[in-house]
Design a protein around this motif. Structure first.
Motif, PDB file in Angstrom:
ATOM      1  N   SER A 364      -3.574  10.142   7.528  1.00 52.04           N
ATOM      2  CA  SER A 364      -2.685   9.728   6.444  1.00 52.04           C
ATOM      3  C   SER A 364      -2.764  10.794   5.359  1.00 52.04           C
ATOM      4  N   LYS A 396      -7.012   4.494   3.319  1.00 52.06           N
ATOM      5  CA  LYS A 396      -5.950   4.680   4.305  1.00 52.06           C
ATOM      6  C   LYS A 396      -4.817   3.706   4.086  1.00 52.06           C
ATOM      7  N   GLU A 399      -2.690   4.980   1.241  1.00 54.67           N
ATOM      8  CA  GLU A 399      -1.945   6.182   1.616  1.00 54.67           C
ATOM      9  C   GLU A 399      -0.819   5.857   2.590  1.00 54.67           C
ATOM     10  N   LEU A 400      -1.098   5.000   3.561  1.00 55.14           N
ATOM     11  CA  LEU A 400      -0.076   4.656   4.548  1.00 55.14           C
ATOM     12  C   LEU A 400       1.103   3.932   3.896  1.00 55.14           C
ATOM     13  N   TYR A 405       4.351   7.038   6.192  1.00 56.37           N
ATOM     14  CA  TYR A 405       4.264   7.818   7.418  1.00 56.37           C
ATOM     15  C   TYR A 405       2.819   7.865   7.915  1.00 56.37           C
ATOM     16  N   ALA A 406       2.667   8.007   9.227  1.00 53.91           N
ATOM     17  CA  ALA A 406       1.336   8.097   9.822  1.00 53.91           C
ATOM     18  C   ALA A 406       1.403   8.975  11.064  1.00 53.91           C
ATOM     19  N   VAL A 425       5.379   3.957   9.190  1.00 56.98           N
ATOM     20  CA  VAL A 425       4.377   2.892   9.232  1.00 56.98           C
ATOM     21  C   VAL A 425       4.762   1.803   8.248  1.00 56.98           C
ATOM     22  N   PHE A 490      -0.944  -3.031  10.682  1.00 57.98           N
ATOM     23  CA  PHE A 490       0.014  -1.954  10.465  1.00 57.98           C
ATOM     24  C   PHE A 490       0.759  -1.723  11.772  1.00 57.98           C
ATOM     25  N   VAL A 492       3.019   1.232  13.568  1.00 57.07           N
ATOM     26  CA  VAL A 492       3.543   2.590  13.578  1.00 57.07           C
ATOM     27  C   VAL A 492       4.723   2.625  14.552  1.00 57.07           C
TER      28      VAL A 492
END
Length: 529
Positions: A364, A396, A399-400, A405-406, A425, A490, A492
């Motif tokens: 991340s 994390k 940040e995600l 985005y991841a 994400v 989460f 993705v």
């Protein structure tokens, strides 16, 4: 087709007949205990410096006693040894991926062990070929050859093998049963040429050595013989007890086989050996990482430890010979690479390539673009994408959710495969997160409340344990635990999935599927390695 026929065998062909269903996939739970028992691993309390090592003289004396006053016959010991070699090899090199085995048998008892192992490996489902350059007229060995012929095992000359090309293109594993603990001097033809072909510079397939790597000194370990490099086997199967040269073994797998040592031998030679688990014919030994014997291992590290160990990193190399990856292998999944992922994941899981094949390295980035990465456990995937769970307030999590985005990667070393994923994400629905949360063990549910993930603990671990006790009192075993609002899943949604297969000379295969956004169609392309 390399992918189907060489690497995966019948497993991949089965998949071609039975398409992967587009349904949610719950990642199976893998238990360390089961994995250890499957390989017959020694207890974690066992260390290599607590295990006995036999000198050449002691090894010969033990054999003489076993076949003298203790009543064992040569063929009986050979049968037990060969069986343990075959089961050890099969534990780390399953026939689904390492189908083609070349057994190279020498003229002595070590070669006899190899011929016995060849027979058992055939019955285990391997395609076995034998090179036996110097057969003897002794009835025992003639009987072993007759048994091999009865199974229609090809008996090749070394000239035949050489003419067919590099060993790594012909075989998935080589069983080194050339010389045993009684060998001295330099090898004679054709064994000198055989050892040259097995030397590291010729990039052979994985080598499994029986009792001692051929050509090594039984006490002094690897030694160069003229222009012949010492063997560097990937696996060593010690018999009766490890020989002193095993202290220099740096390969991946060290096993002890030959479950026949009576108490009289143990007591007389003061042998300390690990117990064999269950009914296993072998036990996996812990690694011995040293350039010197055990007595030198206890020396305190010097100031240059970091530099010395750091310099060794440049010497670490493996041969990527597990297979190849062609566009034709992946074309069936061009419209839905999640199905390709599902197949690769199935293979990694069923072949038990590691304890947690669902462990992914998740990346991340913060608002300034500074990246961070950590290992998390993938807990499911379906046609939408990939699912994992965590604390939304952790680094994390912030940040995600902050940039949406991841990216993650997973590497399965035994398959020499990697998958890289990039995408958007988002939070998983509250319903899905709650359902998974309440499927977790009670302690894990409490742990989601206990840990304020990524926050600094000013009072040490005691702070964490005190909060745990408080919550254990509030929610005793059997009491429903509510899902924390700061914890959940989460999802993705991939926009790029790359499948990587290691190849020789670092000319790896990279097949990448990309799409501009999650509502677009996929495009397949090959990228430079």
């Amino acid at each position: 087709m390399f992918l189907a026929s060489r690497l995966l065998g019948h497993s991949a062909r089965l998949c071609l007949r039975s398409p992967v269903r587009s349904v949610p996939y719950a990642v199976p739970t893998l238990r360390h205990k089961q994995h250890s028992e499957r390989r017959g691993m020694a207890s974690s309390a066992t260390t290599m410096d607590s295990i006995s090592y036999l000198s050449q003289t002691e090894s010969i004396a033990v054999d003489e006693e076993l076949m003298g006053p203790l009543g064992f016959s040569v063929d009986q010991l050979m049968e037990l040894a060969g069986l343990s070699v075959a089961t050890s090899l099969a534990s780390e090199y399953p026939s689904e991926r390492f189908k083609r085995v070349l057994v190279i048998a020498g003229p002595g008892n070590n070669g006899g062990d190899g011929l016995v192992a060849a027979r058992h490996l055939h019955h285990f489902g391997y395609q076995v070929q034998i090179v036996y350059p110097k057969p003897t007229d002794k009835p025992l060995y003639k009987g072993l050859v007759t048994q091999a012929h009865a199974l229609k095992l090809p008996m090749l000359s070394w000239v035949d093998v050489q003419a067919a090309g590099p060993l790594a293109q012909q075989y998935d594993v080589v069983l080194d049963a050339i010389f045993g603990f009684s060998f001295k001097g330099d090898p004679r033809p054709p064994f000198d040429e055989i050892l040259k072909a097995l030397s590291p510079s010729n990039a052979p397939p994985p080598i499994v050595s029986v009792d001692a790597p051929s050509g090594w000194g039984i006490e002094e370990g690897p030694r160069k013989m003229g222009d012949i490099e010492p063997l560097a086997p990937d696996m060593l199967v010690s018999l009766t007890a490890p020989k002193q040269c095993a202290q220099y073994f740096k390969g991946r797998y060290h096993y002890l086989g030959g479950r026949f040592v009576p108490p009289a031998i143990r007591d007389k030679y003061k042998l300390t050996l690990p117990p064999f688990p269950g009914t296993a014919q072998h036990v996996r030994l812990p690694p011995f990482h040293a350039d010197k014997p055990a007595e030198a291992q206890s020396a305190p590290p010097g100031e240059d430890t970091v530099q010395v160990l750091g310099s060794k990193a440049s010497e670490m190399r493996i041969n990527y010979t597990r297979g190849g990856l062609l566009e034709s292998d992946m074309a069936q999944w061009q419209d839905d690479p999640m199905r390709a992922w599902a197949e690769w994941f199935r293979v990694a899981t069923e072949l038990k390539v590691c304890e947690e094949p669902n462990a992914i390295s998740l990346a991340s980035a913060d608002a300034q673009g500074r990246p961070s990465v950590r290992v998390v456990l993938l807990k499911g995937f379906d046609t939408r994408g990939f699912v994992f769970y965590s604390n939304y307030n952790s680094r994390k999590g912030k940040e995600l959710l902050g940039n949406g985005y991841a990216a993650f990667s997973v590497y399965w070393e035994q398959l020499q495969r990697q998958v890289r994923v990039e995408g958007t994400v988002e939070k998983l629905s509250e319903e899905e997160s709650s359902e998974y949360f309440h499927s977790r063990p009670h302690g894990s549910q409490l742990g989601a409340w206990v840990s304020q993930q990524s926050e600094v603990m000013h009072n040490g671990r005691e702070e964490l344990e005190a909060r745990q006790k408080e919550l254990e009192a509030k929610y005793p075993e059997g009491t429903p635990v509510p899902k924390p609002p700061h914890w959940g899943g989460f999802l993705v949604r991939p926009t790029a999935i790359e499948f990587w297969q290691g190849r020789p000379s670092r000319l790896h295969d990279r097949i990448r599927f990309i799409r501009p956004n999650t509502n677009s169609t996929w495009t397949m392309e090959r990228q430079q390695p």
